[in-house]
Motif scaffolding. Structure first.
Motif, PDB file in Angstrom:
ATOM      1  N   MET A 156       0.858  -1.176   0.000  1.00 54.32           N
ATOM      2  CA  MET A 156       0.000   0.000   0.000  1.00 54.32           C
ATOM      3  C   MET A 156       0.900   1.233   0.000  1.00 54.32           C
ATOM      4  SD  MET A 156      -2.825   1.187   2.862  1.00 54.32           S
ATOM      5  CE  MET A 156      -4.114   0.085   2.378  1.00 54.32           C
ATOM      6  N   ASN A 157       0.681   2.117  -0.937  1.00 55.73           N
ATOM      7  CA  ASN A 157       1.449   3.357  -0.962  1.00 55.73           C
ATOM      8  C   ASN A 157       0.649   4.472  -0.289  1.00 55.73           C
ATOM      9  OD1 ASN A 157      -0.370   4.404  -2.868  1.00 55.73           O
ATOM     10  ND2 ASN A 157       0.867   3.682  -4.579  1.00 55.73           N
ATOM     11  N   LYS A 158       1.214   5.677  -0.277  1.00 54.71           N
ATOM     12  CA  LYS A 158       0.587   6.783   0.449  1.00 54.71           C
ATOM     13  C   LYS A 158      -0.805   7.129  -0.098  1.00 54.71           C
ATOM     14  CE  LYS A 158       1.448  11.466   2.064  1.00 54.71           C
ATOM     15  NZ  LYS A 158       2.392  12.604   2.071  1.00 54.71           N
ATOM     16  N   SER A 159      -0.969   7.175  -1.417  1.00 56.02           N
ATOM     17  CA  SER A 159      -2.276   7.535  -1.974  1.00 56.02           C
ATOM     18  C   SER A 159      -3.319   6.458  -1.676  1.00 56.02           C
ATOM     19  CB  SER A 159      -2.175   7.807  -3.472  1.00 56.02           C
ATOM     20  OG  SER A 159      -1.796   6.649  -4.167  1.00 56.02           O
ATOM     21  N   GLU A 160      -2.910   5.193  -1.692  1.00 57.63           N
ATOM     22  CA  GLU A 160      -3.844   4.121  -1.339  1.00 57.63           C
ATOM     23  C   GLU A 160      -4.221   4.193   0.141  1.00 57.63           C
ATOM     24  OE1 GLU A 160      -2.351   0.798  -4.609  1.00 57.63           O
ATOM     25  OE2 GLU A 160      -1.476   0.807  -2.597  1.00 57.63           O
ATOM     26  N   LEU A 161      -3.258   4.560   0.981  1.00 63.31           N
ATOM     27  CA  LEU A 161      -3.542   4.734   2.407  1.00 63.31           C
ATOM     28  C   LEU A 161      -4.519   5.877   2.621  1.00 63.31           C
ATOM     29  CD1 LEU A 161      -3.058   4.074   5.388  1.00 63.31           C
ATOM     30  CD2 LEU A 161      -1.033   5.563   5.304  1.00 63.31           C
ATOM     31  N   ILE A 162      -4.334   6.967   1.913  1.00 61.93           N
ATOM     32  CA  ILE A 162      -5.250   8.114   2.019  1.00 61.93           C
ATOM     33  C   ILE A 162      -6.654   7.704   1.582  1.00 61.93           C
ATOM     34  CG2 ILE A 162      -5.801  10.378   1.027  1.00 61.93           C
ATOM     35  CD1 ILE A 162      -2.728  10.893   1.033  1.00 61.93           C
ATOM     36  N   ASP A 163      -6.771   6.944   0.495  1.00 59.67           N
ATOM     37  CA  ASP A 163      -8.072   6.471   0.030  1.00 59.67           C
ATOM     38  C   ASP A 163      -8.746   5.602   1.096  1.00 59.67           C
ATOM     39  OD1 ASP A 163      -7.684   7.772  -2.375  1.00 59.67           O
ATOM     40  OD2 ASP A 163      -7.060   5.959  -3.450  1.00 59.67           O
ATOM     41  N   ALA A 164      -7.982   4.689   1.691  1.00 61.68           N
ATOM     42  CA  ALA A 164      -8.545   3.801   2.717  1.00 61.68           C
ATOM     43  C   ALA A 164      -8.959   4.576   3.955  1.00 61.68           C
ATOM     44  CB  ALA A 164      -7.518   2.730   3.088  1.00 61.68           C
ATOM     45  N   ALA A 187      -9.814   7.761   4.100  1.00 67.24           N
ATOM     46  CA  ALA A 187     -10.975   8.590   3.760  1.00 67.24           C
ATOM     47  C   ALA A 187     -12.251   7.750   3.741  1.00 67.24           C
ATOM     48  CB  ALA A 187     -10.756   9.270   2.415  1.00 67.24           C
ATOM     49  N   ALA A 188     -12.154   6.540   3.225  1.00 68.48           N
ATOM     50  CA  ALA A 188     -13.328   5.669   3.159  1.00 68.48           C
ATOM     51  C   ALA A 188     -13.794   5.270   4.557  1.00 68.48           C
ATOM     52  CB  ALA A 188     -13.008   4.420   2.335  1.00 68.48           C
ATOM     53  N   LYS A 189     -12.847   4.986   5.453  1.00 66.35           N
ATOM     54  CA  LYS A 189     -13.221   4.553   6.814  1.00 66.35           C
ATOM     55  C   LYS A 189     -13.702   5.708   7.678  1.00 66.35           C
ATOM     56  CE  LYS A 189     -10.616   0.340   7.219  1.00 66.35           C
ATOM     57  NZ  LYS A 189     -11.612  -0.645   7.543  1.00 66.35           N
ATOM     58  N   SER A 190     -13.138   6.906   7.467  1.00 64.66           N
ATOM     59  CA  SER A 190     -13.480   8.029   8.335  1.00 64.66           C
ATOM     60  C   SER A 190     -14.627   8.890   7.812  1.00 64.66           C
ATOM     61  CB  SER A 190     -12.258   8.922   8.541  1.00 64.66           C
ATOM     62  OG  SER A 190     -11.918   9.577   7.334  1.00 64.66           O
ATOM     63  N   GLY A 191     -14.894   8.800   6.516  1.00 68.87           N
ATOM     64  CA  GLY A 191     -15.929   9.644   5.929  1.00 68.87           C
ATOM     65  C   GLY A 191     -15.434  11.054   5.638  1.00 68.87           C
ATOM     66  N   MET A 192     -14.135  11.282   5.807  1.00 68.96           N
ATOM     67  CA  MET A 192     -13.555  12.593   5.517  1.00 68.96           C
ATOM     68  C   MET A 192     -13.278  12.716   4.026  1.00 68.96           C
ATOM     69  SD  MET A 192     -10.795  12.818   8.682  1.00 68.96           S
ATOM     70  CE  MET A 192      -9.907  14.163   7.967  1.00 68.96           C
ATOM     71  N   ASP A 237      -8.738  16.472   3.050  1.00 67.24           N
ATOM     72  CA  ASP A 237      -8.608  16.599   4.498  1.00 67.24           C
ATOM     73  C   ASP A 237      -7.825  15.424   5.080  1.00 67.24           C
ATOM     74  OD1 ASP A 237     -10.125  18.899   4.318  1.00 67.24           O
ATOM     75  OD2 ASP A 237     -12.000  17.894   4.866  1.00 67.24           O
ATOM     76  N   THR A 238      -8.070  14.239   4.542  1.00 73.05           N
ATOM     77  CA  THR A 238      -7.356  13.046   5.003  1.00 73.05           C
ATOM     78  C   THR A 238      -5.877  13.154   4.675  1.00 73.05           C
ATOM     79  OG1 THR A 238      -9.345  11.723   4.644  1.00 73.05           O
ATOM     80  CG2 THR A 238      -7.286  10.538   4.885  1.00 73.05           C
ATOM     81  N   ALA A 239      -5.552  13.628   3.483  1.00 77.46           N
ATOM     82  CA  ALA A 239      -4.147  13.799   3.093  1.00 77.46           C
ATOM     83  C   ALA A 239      -3.464  14.817   3.996  1.00 77.46           C
ATOM     84  CB  ALA A 239      -4.048  14.229   1.638  1.00 77.46           C
ATOM     85  N   ALA A 240      -4.158  15.898   4.326  1.00 76.23           N
ATOM     86  CA  ALA A 240      -3.588  16.907   5.220  1.00 76.23           C
ATOM     87  C   ALA A 240      -3.364  16.334   6.618  1.00 76.23           C
ATOM     88  CB  ALA A 240      -4.506  18.131   5.284  1.00 76.23           C
ATOM     89  N   LEU A 292      -2.845  13.136   7.397  1.00 74.68           N
ATOM     90  CA  LEU A 292      -1.739  12.183   7.331  1.00 74.68           C
ATOM     91  C   LEU A 292      -0.401  12.917   7.268  1.00 74.68           C
ATOM     92  CD1 LEU A 292      -0.693   9.301   7.161  1.00 74.68           C
ATOM     93  CD2 LEU A 292      -1.044   9.392   4.694  1.00 74.68           C
ATOM     94  N   ASP A 293      -0.318  13.966   6.469  1.00 78.83           N
ATOM     95  CA  ASP A 293       0.913  14.754   6.381  1.00 78.83           C
ATOM     96  C   ASP A 293       1.245  15.387   7.726  1.00 78.83           C
ATOM     97  OD1 ASP A 293       1.280  14.119   3.720  1.00 78.83           O
ATOM     98  OD2 ASP A 293       0.332  15.957   2.970  1.00 78.83           O
ATOM     99  N   ALA A 294       0.230  15.886   8.442  1.00 82.27           N
ATOM    100  CA  ALA A 294       0.449  16.475   9.758  1.00 82.27           C
ATOM    101  C   ALA A 294       0.946  15.430  10.751  1.00 82.27           C
ATOM    102  CB  ALA A 294      -0.840  17.124  10.270  1.00 82.27           C
ATOM    103  N   PHE A 295       0.394  14.221  10.681  1.00 82.99           N
ATOM    104  CA  PHE A 295       0.829  13.133  11.557  1.00 82.99           C
ATOM    105  C   PHE A 295       2.292  12.793  11.295  1.00 82.99           C
ATOM    106  CE2 PHE A 295       1.586   8.556  12.004  1.00 82.99           C
ATOM    107  CZ  PHE A 295       1.391   8.411  13.367  1.00 82.99           C
ATOM    108  N   ILE A 296       2.651  12.649  10.032  1.00 79.43           N
ATOM    109  CA  ILE A 296       4.024  12.307   9.669  1.00 79.43           C
ATOM    110  C   ILE A 296       4.990  13.395  10.141  1.00 79.43           C
ATOM    111  CG2 ILE A 296       5.594  11.980   7.706  1.00 79.43           C
ATOM    112  CD1 ILE A 296       3.207  10.618   6.263  1.00 79.43           C
ATOM    113  N   GLU A 297       4.609  14.641   9.942  1.00 80.49           N
ATOM    114  CA  GLU A 297       5.452  15.764  10.363  1.00 80.49           C
ATOM    115  C   GLU A 297       5.597  15.812  11.884  1.00 80.49           C
ATOM    116  OE1 GLU A 297       5.453  20.614  10.114  1.00 80.49           O
ATOM    117  OE2 GLU A 297       4.465  19.487   8.524  1.00 80.49           O
ATOM    118  N   ALA A 298       4.505  15.595  12.607  1.00 79.81           N
ATOM    119  CA  ALA A 298       4.551  15.632  14.072  1.00 79.81           C
ATOM    120  C   ALA A 298       5.419  14.512  14.635  1.00 79.81           C
ATOM    121  CB  ALA A 298       3.135  15.539  14.640  1.00 79.81           C
ATOM    122  N   VAL A 299       5.311  13.317  14.069  1.00 82.09           N
ATOM    123  CA  VAL A 299       6.147  12.194  14.520  1.00 82.09           C
ATOM    124  C   VAL A 299       7.611  12.491  14.221  1.00 82.09           C
ATOM    125  CG1 VAL A 299       6.708   9.761  14.132  1.00 82.09           C
ATOM    126  CG2 VAL A 299       4.330  10.457  14.378  1.00 82.09           C
ATOM    127  N   GLY A 300       7.901  13.009  13.043  1.00 83.57           N
ATOM    128  CA  GLY A 300       9.272  13.353  12.671  1.00 83.57           C
ATOM    129  C   GLY A 300       9.875  14.389  13.603  1.00 83.57           C
TER     130      GLY A 300
END
Length: 90
Positions: free
Chosen positions: A1-9, A11-16, A20-23, A25-33
């Motif tokens: 699963m790549n990043k775009s597939e993760l974003i799709d999954a 978004a489908a589970k959260s209804g977002m 918004d889901t991509a933003a 995920l990017d915020a999560f990655i940045e915060a962990v880093g």
């Protein structure tokens, strides 16, 4: 699963929306880093822990020439899976 597939999954589970889901995920990655850069660890109970491991300096060999080289100490990002994730996989 790549990043775009993760974003799709996600978004489908959260209804977002995907944007918004991509933003998020990017915020999560940045915060962990950023947390890892500061030497902190990030623990998500049931999922796992992101942490920094220290590698000591050591002696190695150049495979081409066989010459001995010094490998500097380094800090490596690492992930330790939690019990919930381990159980889900097995």
């Amino acid at each position: 699963m790549n990043k775009s597939e993760l974003i799709d999954a996600m978004a489908a589970k959260s209804g977002m929306k995907k944007n918004d889901t991509a933003a998020a995920l990017d915020a999560f990655i940045e915060a962990v880093g950023e947390a890892l850069k500061q030497g902190d660890q990030v623990t998500l109970v049931g999922f796992g822990t992101f942490l920094v491991r220290e590698r000591e300096a050591r002696t190695g060999r150049n495979p081409r020439t066989g010459a001995t080289i010094e490998i500097a100490a380094s800090r490596l990002p690492s992930f330790k899976a939690g019990k919930g994730l381990k159980d889900a996989v097995n």
